[in-house]
Design a protein around this motif. Sequence first.
Motif, PDB file in Angstrom:
ATOM      1  N   ALA A 251       0.835  -1.201   0.000  1.00  0.00           N
ATOM      2  CA  ALA A 251       0.000   0.000   0.000  1.00  0.00           C
ATOM      3  C   ALA A 251       0.870   1.251   0.000  1.00  0.00           C
ATOM      4  N   ARG A 252       0.455   2.247  -0.781  1.00  0.00           N
ATOM      5  CA  ARG A 252       1.124   3.543  -0.842  1.00  0.00           C
ATOM      6  C   ARG A 252       0.055   4.638  -0.843  1.00  0.00           C
ATOM      7  N   ALA A 253       0.450   5.838  -0.437  1.00  0.00           N
ATOM      8  CA  ALA A 253      -0.512   6.934  -0.366  1.00  0.00           C
ATOM      9  C   ALA A 253      -1.085   7.296  -1.734  1.00  0.00           C
ATOM     10  N   ASP A 254      -0.329   7.040  -2.815  1.00  0.00           N
ATOM     11  CA  ASP A 254      -0.794   7.434  -4.155  1.00  0.00           C
ATOM     12  C   ASP A 254      -1.304   6.247  -4.977  1.00  0.00           C
ATOM     13  N   ARG A 255      -1.499   5.082  -4.353  1.00  0.00           N
ATOM     14  CA  ARG A 255      -1.967   3.907  -5.082  1.00  0.00           C
ATOM     15  C   ARG A 255      -3.455   3.666  -4.825  1.00  0.00           C
ATOM     16  N   LEU A 256      -4.165   3.359  -5.891  1.00  0.00           N
ATOM     17  CA  LEU A 256      -5.584   2.999  -5.806  1.00  0.00           C
ATOM     18  C   LEU A 256      -5.743   1.584  -6.358  1.00  0.00           C
ATOM     19  N   TRP A 257      -6.396   0.730  -5.594  1.00  0.00           N
ATOM     20  CA  TRP A 257      -6.498  -0.677  -5.984  1.00  0.00           C
ATOM     21  C   TRP A 257      -7.762  -0.961  -6.805  1.00  0.00           C
ATOM     22  N   GLU A 258      -8.733  -0.009  -6.841  1.00  0.00           N
ATOM     23  CA  GLU A 258      -9.948  -0.197  -7.639  1.00  0.00           C
ATOM     24  C   GLU A 258     -10.008   0.876  -8.719  1.00  0.00           C
ATOM     25  N   VAL A 259     -10.190   0.446  -9.958  1.00  0.00           N
ATOM     26  CA  VAL A 259     -10.256   1.388 -11.073  1.00  0.00           C
ATOM     27  C   VAL A 259     -11.457   2.312 -10.930  1.00  0.00           C
ATOM     28  N   ALA A 260     -12.552   1.820 -10.332  1.00  0.00           N
ATOM     29  CA  ALA A 260     -13.756   2.642 -10.180  1.00  0.00           C
ATOM     30  C   ALA A 260     -13.470   3.858  -9.306  1.00  0.00           C
ATOM     31  N   ARG A 261     -12.680   3.664  -8.248  1.00  0.00           N
ATOM     32  CA  ARG A 261     -12.357   4.788  -7.371  1.00  0.00           C
ATOM     33  C   ARG A 261     -11.474   5.796  -8.093  1.00  0.00           C
ATOM     34  N   ALA A 262     -10.533   5.300  -8.895  1.00  0.00           N
ATOM     35  CA  ALA A 262      -9.676   6.205  -9.675  1.00  0.00           C
ATOM     36  C   ALA A 262     -10.507   7.010 -10.670  1.00  0.00           C
ATOM     37  N   GLU A 263     -11.444   6.354 -11.314  1.00  0.00           N
ATOM     38  CA  GLU A 263     -12.315   7.045 -12.277  1.00  0.00           C
ATOM     39  C   GLU A 263     -13.168   8.087 -11.569  1.00  0.00           C
ATOM     40  N   ALA A 264     -13.630   7.784 -10.362  1.00  0.00           N
ATOM     41  CA  ALA A 264     -14.461   8.729  -9.610  1.00  0.00           C
ATOM     42  C   ALA A 264     -13.675   9.987  -9.247  1.00  0.00           C
ATOM     43  N   ILE A 265     -12.422   9.802  -8.843  1.00  0.00           N
ATOM     44  CA  ILE A 265     -11.578  10.959  -8.520  1.00  0.00           C
ATOM     45  C   ILE A 265     -11.329  11.800  -9.769  1.00  0.00           C
ATOM     46  N   LYS A 266     -11.107  11.121 -10.892  1.00  0.00           N
ATOM     47  CA  LYS A 266     -10.886  11.833 -12.159  1.00  0.00           C
ATOM     48  C   LYS A 266     -12.117  12.645 -12.548  1.00  0.00           C
ATOM     49  N   ALA A 267     -13.291  12.023 -12.420  1.00  0.00           N
ATOM     50  CA  ALA A 267     -14.532  12.711 -12.796  1.00  0.00           C
ATOM     51  C   ALA A 267     -14.807  13.912 -11.897  1.00  0.00           C
ATOM     52  N   ALA A 268     -14.449  13.784 -10.605  1.00  0.00           N
ATOM     53  CA  ALA A 268     -14.733  14.854  -9.644  1.00  0.00           C
ATOM     54  C   ALA A 268     -13.791  16.049  -9.803  1.00  0.00           C
ATOM     55  N   THR A 269     -12.664  15.860 -10.429  1.00  0.00           N
ATOM     56  CA  THR A 269     -11.659  16.934 -10.480  1.00  0.00           C
ATOM     57  C   THR A 269     -11.362  17.455 -11.895  1.00  0.00           C
ATOM     58  N   SER A 270     -11.650  16.668 -12.904  1.00  0.00           N
ATOM     59  CA  SER A 270     -11.276  17.060 -14.268  1.00  0.00           C
ATOM     60  C   SER A 270     -11.952  18.357 -14.688  1.00  0.00           C
ATOM     61  N   GLY A 271     -11.154  19.337 -15.133  1.00  0.00           N
ATOM     62  CA  GLY A 271     -11.664  20.618 -15.614  1.00  0.00           C
ATOM     63  C   GLY A 271     -12.135  21.564 -14.538  1.00  0.00           C
ATOM     64  N   LYS A 272     -11.983  21.219 -13.274  1.00  0.00           N
ATOM     65  CA  LYS A 272     -12.447  22.064 -12.158  1.00  0.00           C
ATOM     66  C   LYS A 272     -11.295  22.948 -11.653  1.00  0.00           C
ATOM     67  N   PRO A 273     -11.598  24.148 -11.166  1.00  0.00           N
ATOM     68  CA  PRO A 273     -10.544  25.000 -10.571  1.00  0.00           C
ATOM     69  C   PRO A 273     -10.127  24.444  -9.215  1.00  0.00           C
ATOM     70  N   GLY A 274      -8.899  24.707  -8.847  1.00  0.00           N
ATOM     71  CA  GLY A 274      -8.404  24.230  -7.566  1.00  0.00           C
ATOM     72  C   GLY A 274      -7.653  25.319  -6.821  1.00  0.00           C
ATOM     73  N   ILE A 275      -7.522  25.167  -5.530  1.00  0.00           N
ATOM     74  CA  ILE A 275      -6.789  26.131  -4.691  1.00  0.00           C
ATOM     75  C   ILE A 275      -5.542  25.447  -4.149  1.00  0.00           C
ATOM     76  N   VAL A 276      -4.407  26.086  -4.347  1.00  0.00           N
ATOM     77  CA  VAL A 276      -3.150  25.560  -3.833  1.00  0.00           C
ATOM     78  C   VAL A 276      -2.750  26.362  -2.603  1.00  0.00           C
ATOM     79  N   SER A 277      -2.477  25.687  -1.516  1.00  0.00           N
ATOM     80  CA  SER A 277      -2.052  26.377  -0.294  1.00  0.00           C
ATOM     81  C   SER A 277      -0.752  25.745   0.205  1.00  0.00           C
ATOM     82  N   GLU A 278       0.006  26.534   0.907  1.00  0.00           N
ATOM     83  CA  GLU A 278       1.276  26.055   1.452  1.00  0.00           C
ATOM     84  C   GLU A 278       1.305  26.313   2.941  1.00  0.00           C
ATOM     85  N   GLU A 279       1.718  25.331   3.698  1.00  0.00           N
ATOM     86  CA  GLU A 279       1.796  25.480   5.147  1.00  0.00           C
ATOM     87  C   GLU A 279       3.232  25.278   5.595  1.00  0.00           C
TER      88      GLU A 279
END
Length: 309
Positions: A251-279
């Motif tokens: 297991a790794r923080a950037d690994r997804l074991w189900e393709v459906a979950r990867a597709e869901a993340i892609k659908a939720a973020t593709s083409g959307k604006p994002g905010i970058v913050s630094e702490e």
Amino acid sequence: MSKKLIIAEKPSVASDIAKALGGFTKHDDYFESESYVLSSAVGHLLELACPEEFEVKRGKWSFAHLPVIPPHFALNPIEKSAARLRVVNKLIKRKDVDGLINACDAGREGELIFNYIVQHAKVGKPVQRLWLQSMTPQAIRDGFARLRPGSEMQGLADAAVCRSESDWLVGINGTRAMTAFNSKTGGFHLTTVGRVQTPTLAIVVERERKIRDFKPRDYWEVEAEFAAKAGNYTGKWFDEGFKGKQEDEHARADRLWEVARAEAIKAATSGKPGIVSEEAKPETRLSPLLFDLTSLQREANARFGFSAK
């Protein structure tokens, strides 16, 4: 004029000591100055052996002759370095040498190498210990300014002999027992055993077993192209709630074991604006120590790929 014999562990160390102290003339296998004679071993020059009268010949290796525990151990020259041992012995027995300086590496094995040489030479000349943690010229000169009595290192010397003799006992008895076991149906099947060799081989075998038993698994990573004023860059999704120790070793923080979950993340973020913050958090730490030669070589190798040379 009487002199002291300095015995280093390796020729390179003897050369460094000669340069640091100065005033030495180089001969074939040693250096000499007004106050010192300087030579070196080439690692171990002597090895433990079972005294001849207690040796059990190879053809008679059986459980009936075990365990092999001799009342004392003999020291035999190691064949490939016998010439160096003769040189050091000759220097130890020189009439103008009235004392010895142990300049072998600061540790248990250095103590053992020196003490076996002196034991084999059968001399009773006083011993002083040079204890160096760094090989800079100044550190060498400082070490000679505060030589320690050899008696201070007796505990370390005893530990070294204990390690050496226990290794011998484990190796000889383990090897003969396993050889006898594997040869009981006939023939002679040498099976070596050793304190370091045997667990190391076990680690190698265990690793090979894991490699052969490995089952490949598919996983997915989600990457995105981000546009910013300074230009585009690629970012990767990772699980903020991921904890280092997991039941699943892959297991790794950037690994997804189900393709459906990867597709869901892609659908939720593709083409959307994002905010970058630094702490950033302030941190307090002790200032690092100044470099000695060893730590400088290590840092230069890690940072710039420089070799020790």
